[in-house]
Design a protein around this motif. Sequence first.
Motif, PDB file in Angstrom:
ATOM      1  N   SER A 202      32.495  39.327  36.740  1.00 42.17           N
ATOM      2  CA  SER A 202      33.652  38.620  37.279  1.00 42.17           C
ATOM      3  C   SER A 202      34.847  39.563  37.409  1.00 42.17           C
ATOM      4  CB  SER A 202      34.011  37.432  36.382  1.00 42.17           C
ATOM      5  OG  SER A 202      32.966  36.472  36.389  1.00 42.17           O
ATOM      6  N   HIS A 203      34.989  40.477  36.454  1.00 40.79           N
ATOM      7  CA  HIS A 203      36.082  41.453  36.513  1.00 40.79           C
ATOM      8  C   HIS A 203      35.916  42.374  37.719  1.00 40.79           C
ATOM      9  CE1 HIS A 203      39.179  44.213  35.091  1.00 40.79           C
ATOM     10  NE2 HIS A 203      38.336  45.205  35.257  1.00 40.79           N
ATOM     11  N   ARG A 204      34.702  42.834  37.951  1.00 38.70           N
ATOM     12  CA  ARG A 204      34.446  43.696  39.104  1.00 38.70           C
ATOM     13  C   ARG A 204      34.710  42.943  40.406  1.00 38.70           C
ATOM     14  NH1 ARG A 204      30.561  48.407  38.411  1.00 38.70           N
ATOM     15  NH2 ARG A 204      30.450  48.206  40.681  1.00 38.70           N
ATOM     16  N   MET A 205      34.284  41.701  40.455  1.00 35.08           N
ATOM     17  CA  MET A 205      34.456  40.921  41.679  1.00 35.08           C
ATOM     18  C   MET A 205      35.930  40.649  41.956  1.00 35.08           C
ATOM     19  SD  MET A 205      31.303  38.227  41.207  1.00 35.08           S
ATOM     20  CE  MET A 205      31.505  37.415  42.808  1.00 35.08           C
ATOM     21  N   ALA A 206      36.702  40.411  40.908  1.00 34.48           N
ATOM     22  CA  ALA A 206      38.120  40.103  41.100  1.00 34.48           C
ATOM     23  C   ALA A 206      38.872  41.268  41.725  1.00 34.48           C
ATOM     24  CB  ALA A 206      38.752  39.726  39.764  1.00 34.48           C
ATOM     25  N   ALA A 207      38.370  42.485  41.486  1.00 37.99           N
ATOM     26  CA  ALA A 207      39.040  43.672  42.028  1.00 37.99           C
ATOM     27  C   ALA A 207      38.508  44.074  43.398  1.00 37.99           C
ATOM     28  CB  ALA A 207      38.875  44.843  41.050  1.00 37.99           C
ATOM     29  N   ALA A 208      37.565  43.303  43.936  1.00 36.48           N
ATOM     30  CA  ALA A 208      36.864  43.738  45.149  1.00 36.48           C
ATOM     31  C   ALA A 208      37.563  43.338  46.443  1.00 36.48           C
ATOM     32  CB  ALA A 208      35.443  43.194  45.155  1.00 36.48           C
TER      33      ALA A 208
ATOM     34  N   THR B 148      37.746  41.135  49.539  1.00 34.01           N
ATOM     35  CA  THR B 148      37.162  40.105  50.395  1.00 34.01           C
ATOM     36  C   THR B 148      35.913  39.507  49.762  1.00 34.01           C
ATOM     37  OG1 THR B 148      35.699  41.615  51.599  1.00 34.01           O
ATOM     38  CG2 THR B 148      37.964  41.400  52.392  1.00 34.01           C
ATOM     39  N   PRO B 149      35.518  38.297  50.148  1.00 32.99           N
ATOM     40  CA  PRO B 149      34.309  37.680  49.590  1.00 32.99           C
ATOM     41  C   PRO B 149      33.057  38.531  49.766  1.00 32.99           C
ATOM     42  CG  PRO B 149      35.618  36.026  50.704  1.00 32.99           C
ATOM     43  CD  PRO B 149      36.268  37.344  50.996  1.00 32.99           C
ATOM     44  N   ALA B 150      32.895  39.171  50.947  1.00 31.67           N
ATOM     45  CA  ALA B 150      31.710  40.000  51.157  1.00 31.67           C
ATOM     46  C   ALA B 150      31.694  41.182  50.199  1.00 31.67           C
ATOM     47  CB  ALA B 150      31.655  40.491  52.608  1.00 31.67           C
ATOM     48  N   LEU B 151      32.857  41.756  49.942  1.00 32.59           N
ATOM     49  CA  LEU B 151      32.941  42.860  48.987  1.00 32.59           C
ATOM     50  C   LEU B 151      32.695  42.370  47.561  1.00 32.59           C
ATOM     51  CD1 LEU B 151      35.977  44.915  50.373  1.00 32.59           C
ATOM     52  CD2 LEU B 151      33.529  45.512  50.459  1.00 32.59           C
ATOM     53  N   GLN B 152      33.043  41.130  47.283  1.00 34.46           N
ATOM     54  CA  GLN B 152      32.767  40.558  45.962  1.00 34.46           C
ATOM     55  C   GLN B 152      31.256  40.411  45.748  1.00 34.46           C
ATOM     56  OE1 GLN B 152      34.989  36.918  45.694  1.00 34.46           O
ATOM     57  NE2 GLN B 152      36.971  37.963  45.863  1.00 34.46           N
ATOM     58  N   VAL B 153      30.551  40.005  46.792  1.00 35.16           N
ATOM     59  CA  VAL B 153      29.092  39.926  46.711  1.00 35.16           C
ATOM     60  C   VAL B 153      28.520  41.308  46.391  1.00 35.16           C
ATOM     61  CG1 VAL B 153      26.977  39.500  48.028  1.00 35.16           C
ATOM     62  CG2 VAL B 153      28.939  37.950  48.273  1.00 35.16           C
ATOM     63  N   GLU B 154      28.988  42.312  47.091  1.00 37.75           N
ATOM     64  CA  GLU B 154      28.527  43.682  46.851  1.00 37.75           C
ATOM     65  C   GLU B 154      28.871  44.131  45.437  1.00 37.75           C
ATOM     66  OE1 GLU B 154      29.272  48.163  48.705  1.00 37.75           O
ATOM     67  OE2 GLU B 154      29.817  46.380  49.864  1.00 37.75           O
ATOM     68  N   ALA B 155      30.075  43.776  44.953  1.00 37.77           N
ATOM     69  CA  ALA B 155      30.486  44.165  43.601  1.00 37.77           C
ATOM     70  C   ALA B 155      29.593  43.515  42.551  1.00 37.77           C
ATOM     71  CB  ALA B 155      31.945  43.778  43.371  1.00 37.77           C
ATOM     72  N   TRP B 156      29.201  42.254  42.784  1.00 39.57           N
ATOM     73  CA  TRP B 156      28.305  41.575  41.839  1.00 39.57           C
ATOM     74  C   TRP B 156      26.974  42.324  41.748  1.00 39.57           C
ATOM     75  CZ3 TRP B 156      23.499  39.522  41.546  1.00 39.57           C
ATOM     76  CH2 TRP B 156      23.224  38.626  40.508  1.00 39.57           C
ATOM     77  N   LEU B 157      26.399  42.661  42.894  1.00 38.86           N
ATOM     78  CA  LEU B 157      25.107  43.331  42.893  1.00 38.86           C
ATOM     79  C   LEU B 157      25.211  44.730  42.268  1.00 38.86           C
ATOM     80  CD1 LEU B 157      22.140  43.356  43.656  1.00 38.86           C
ATOM     81  CD2 LEU B 157      22.792  44.096  45.964  1.00 38.86           C
ATOM     82  N   ARG B 158      26.247  45.465  42.617  1.00 44.96           N
ATOM     83  CA  ARG B 158      26.426  46.795  42.027  1.00 44.96           C
ATOM     84  C   ARG B 158      26.611  46.708  40.514  1.00 44.96           C
ATOM     85  NH1 ARG B 158      27.028  50.870  45.624  1.00 44.96           N
ATOM     86  NH2 ARG B 158      27.593  50.320  47.788  1.00 44.96           N
TER      87      ARG B 158
ATOM     88  N   ALA C 231      32.322  33.902  51.792  1.00 49.27           N
ATOM     89  CA  ALA C 231      32.038  34.861  52.863  1.00 49.27           C
ATOM     90  C   ALA C 231      31.491  34.161  54.096  1.00 49.27           C
ATOM     91  CB  ALA C 231      31.052  35.921  52.362  1.00 49.27           C
ATOM     92  N   ARG C 232      30.686  33.137  53.884  1.00 49.54           N
ATOM     93  CA  ARG C 232      30.174  32.360  55.018  1.00 49.54           C
ATOM     94  C   ARG C 232      31.313  31.636  55.735  1.00 49.54           C
ATOM     95  NH1 ARG C 232      27.122  27.206  53.252  1.00 49.54           N
ATOM     96  NH2 ARG C 232      29.320  26.717  52.847  1.00 49.54           N
TER      97      ARG C 232
END
Length: 225
Positions: free
Chosen positions: A100-106, A108-118, A169-170
């Motif tokens: 969640s911390h990584r996603m909050a810093a990402a 846009t929603p699409a970048l948050q998806v990428e941050a979750w996977l990374r 993102a959708r």
Amino acid sequence: MIPPMQNPVPEASAGTSVAQRSLERSLERRREAYASEVRRLIDAAFRLMSDSGRLDPRVEQIVRAAGLSNQAFYRHFRSKSELLLAVLEDGIAQLEGYLSHRMAAAGTPALQVEAWLRGMLAQALRPAAARATRPFASAQGRLVEEFPGEIGALEIRLTAPLRAALEAARDAGELPGCDPEHDGRALYDLGMGWMQRHLRDGAAPSAGDAEALVRFALGGLRRGA
């Protein structure tokens, strides 16, 4: 006629008696002591599993490392498997916070998806994280047979922020063809399976391996558009 008392005893709050309030204080102290014992058992089991890289510390090892007794162990857990589930729950909560911390810093929603996977893949990339995560990777597959409902709930909890990011993102037109529920499950299976395989084999993957998986996953999401 009885004269009125000059200094009447104030009424107990919420209608409780002195005896009830005393009992509640005693129970609260006991709850705090028991919560401390549970925390010590979880921490001890985690240390033993991280140090050995295995899922099978003996109960006597756990209670010795926690500075407690067998009686204390079985006061809180019916079996070692139940303690291991508690350790897994604790680890998932920490991983959820990290993601969640990584996603909050990402951004846009699409970048948050990428941050979750990374963030998921990073558990196998970083040596310290891999050492701490390896027992959990083994535990999840083993404990699902005994605790299917609990393991399923943990997976839902861990993917909740991912599904929310996919939905956003959708709706924002970044990933217009994605299905948050289906694609969230697919990304979880992909990331968790990749991580578990590398942790099980003990062979540290390269950053390039992780990057290839990220490109593959994001390419699939975008092709859905």
